[in-house]
Motif scaffolding. Sequence first.
Motif, mmCIF file in Angstrom:
data_model
loop_
_atom_site.group_PDB
_atom_site.id
_atom_site.type_symbol
_atom_site.label_atom_id
_atom_site.label_comp_id
_atom_site.label_asym_id
_atom_site.label_seq_id
_atom_site.Cartn_x
_atom_site.Cartn_y
_atom_site.Cartn_z
ATOM 1 N N ARG A 159 19.503 116.467 55.665
ATOM 2 C CA ARG A 159 20.063 115.230 55.684
ATOM 3 C C ARG A 159 21.026 115.229 56.801
ATOM 4 N N PHE A 160 21.105 114.011 57.664
ATOM 5 C CA PHE A 160 21.962 113.731 58.639
ATOM 6 C C PHE A 160 22.297 112.346 58.959
ATOM 7 N N ALA A 161 23.241 112.173 59.576
ATOM 8 C CA ALA A 161 23.759 110.861 60.079
ATOM 9 C C ALA A 161 23.140 110.560 61.243
ATOM 10 N N GLY A 162 22.734 109.075 61.516
ATOM 11 C CA GLY A 162 22.098 108.698 62.817
ATOM 12 C C GLY A 162 22.576 107.281 63.205
ATOM 13 N N ASP A 163 22.716 106.994 64.509
ATOM 14 C CA ASP A 163 23.123 105.613 64.742
ATOM 15 C C ASP A 163 22.261 104.616 64.288
ATOM 16 N N ASP A 164 20.813 104.842 64.532
ATOM 17 C CA ASP A 164 19.738 103.941 64.361
ATOM 18 C C ASP A 164 18.406 104.576 63.995
ATOM 19 N N ASP A 165 17.245 103.939 63.761
ATOM 20 C CA ASP A 165 15.972 104.814 63.790
ATOM 21 C C ASP A 165 15.529 105.511 64.856
ATOM 22 N N GLN A 166 15.837 104.963 66.062
ATOM 23 C CA GLN A 166 15.286 105.708 67.241
ATOM 24 C C GLN A 166 15.996 106.965 67.452
ATOM 25 N N ASP A 167 17.463 106.841 67.272
ATOM 26 C CA ASP A 167 18.489 107.845 67.296
ATOM 27 C C ASP A 167 17.841 109.213 66.493
ATOM 28 N N ALA A 168 17.488 108.497 65.026
ATOM 29 C CA ALA A 168 17.079 109.562 63.941
ATOM 30 C C ALA A 168 15.827 110.159 64.547
ATOM 31 N N ARG A 169 14.928 109.495 64.887
ATOM 32 C CA ARG A 169 13.513 109.959 65.517
ATOM 33 C C ARG A 169 13.782 111.211 66.565
ATOM 34 N N ASN A 170 14.596 110.804 67.466
ATOM 35 C CA ASN A 170 14.914 111.756 68.560
ATOM 36 C C ASN A 170 15.877 113.113 67.716
ATOM 37 N N ILE A 171 16.613 112.785 66.819
ATOM 38 C CA ILE A 171 17.224 114.108 66.175
ATOM 39 C C ILE A 171 16.224 114.913 65.420
ATOM 40 N N ALA A 172 15.214 114.020 64.615
ATOM 41 C CA ALA A 172 14.117 114.663 63.943
ATOM 42 C C ALA A 172 13.110 115.462 64.597
ATOM 43 N N LEU A 173 12.903 114.881 65.946
ATOM 44 C CA LEU A 173 11.950 115.721 66.825
ATOM 45 C C LEU A 173 12.791 116.939 67.288
ATOM 46 N N GLY A 174 14.017 116.988 67.599
ATOM 47 C CA GLY A 174 14.767 118.121 67.829
ATOM 48 C C GLY A 174 14.805 119.049 66.750
ATOM 49 N N ILE A 175 15.181 118.790 65.642
ATOM 50 C CA ILE A 175 15.087 119.672 64.439
ATOM 51 C C ILE A 175 13.477 120.271 64.306
ATOM 52 N N PHE A 176 12.609 119.464 64.412
ATOM 53 C CA PHE A 176 11.168 120.073 64.205
ATOM 54 C C PHE A 176 10.933 121.068 65.258
ATOM 55 N N GLY A 177 11.255 120.755 66.525
ATOM 56 C CA GLY A 177 11.102 121.834 67.433
ATOM 57 C C GLY A 177 12.114 122.981 67.413
ATOM 58 N N LEU A 178 13.263 122.934 66.834
ATOM 59 C CA LEU A 178 13.984 124.088 66.260
ATOM 60 C C LEU A 178 13.283 125.097 65.263
ATOM 61 N N ALA A 179 12.826 124.110 64.223
ATOM 62 C CA ALA A 179 12.414 124.628 63.280
ATOM 63 C C ALA A 179 11.102 125.340 63.345
ATOM 64 N N ARG A 180 10.151 124.940 64.436
ATOM 65 C CA ARG A 180 9.009 125.475 64.678
ATOM 66 C C ARG A 180 9.180 127.034 65.270
ATOM 67 N N GLU A 181 10.241 127.251 65.968
ATOM 68 C CA GLU A 181 10.432 128.500 66.413
ATOM 69 C C GLU A 181 11.037 129.413 65.217
ATOM 70 N N LEU A 182 11.118 129.074 64.163
ATOM 71 C CA LEU A 182 11.218 130.051 63.044
ATOM 72 C C LEU A 182 10.271 130.095 62.142
ATOM 73 N N ALA A 183 9.559 129.110 61.573
ATOM 74 C CA ALA A 183 8.414 129.187 60.843
ATOM 75 C C ALA A 183 7.312 128.147 61.122
ATOM 76 N N GLU A 184 6.099 128.127 60.551
ATOM 77 C CA GLU A 184 5.005 127.180 60.707
ATOM 78 C C GLU A 184 5.404 126.109 59.748
ATOM 79 N N LEU A 185 5.290 124.903 60.524
ATOM 80 C CA LEU A 185 5.702 123.652 59.765
ATOM 81 C C LEU A 185 4.387 122.564 59.695
ATOM 82 N N THR A 186 4.466 121.870 58.634
ATOM 83 C CA THR A 186 3.318 120.962 58.550
ATOM 84 C C THR A 186 3.874 119.783 57.572
ATOM 85 N N ALA A 187 3.285 118.495 57.820
ATOM 86 C CA ALA A 187 3.651 117.495 57.016
ATOM 87 C C ALA A 187 5.118 116.986 57.187
#
Length: 98
Positions: A53-81
Amino acid sequence: MPSYRFSAAIGALRPGVAAARLLPELTDDAGTLAIVEASSIAVVRGEARIVIRFAGDDDQDARNIALGIFGLARELAELTAPELTRRVNNRWIAVSDE
């Protein structure tokens, strides 16, 4: 500033990644992208899910942050959904892909 929640199902860990390292490392990495309000691993409908859970300025900012988190997480584990939601009053509402 709105509160957002990124979550994804966790599959197999990447070689050399210890289970105990997953949440702290991902939380630290996510903290480089946004203000992290909370993080956890939960079992949802029978699958382990990482939740950041994180703070974001708006939905677009949150999408960009989520993509970054997803990219970082995929380096550690297989992720789906992956899911991104925004807190509105007492509910979590899906953020659209607009």
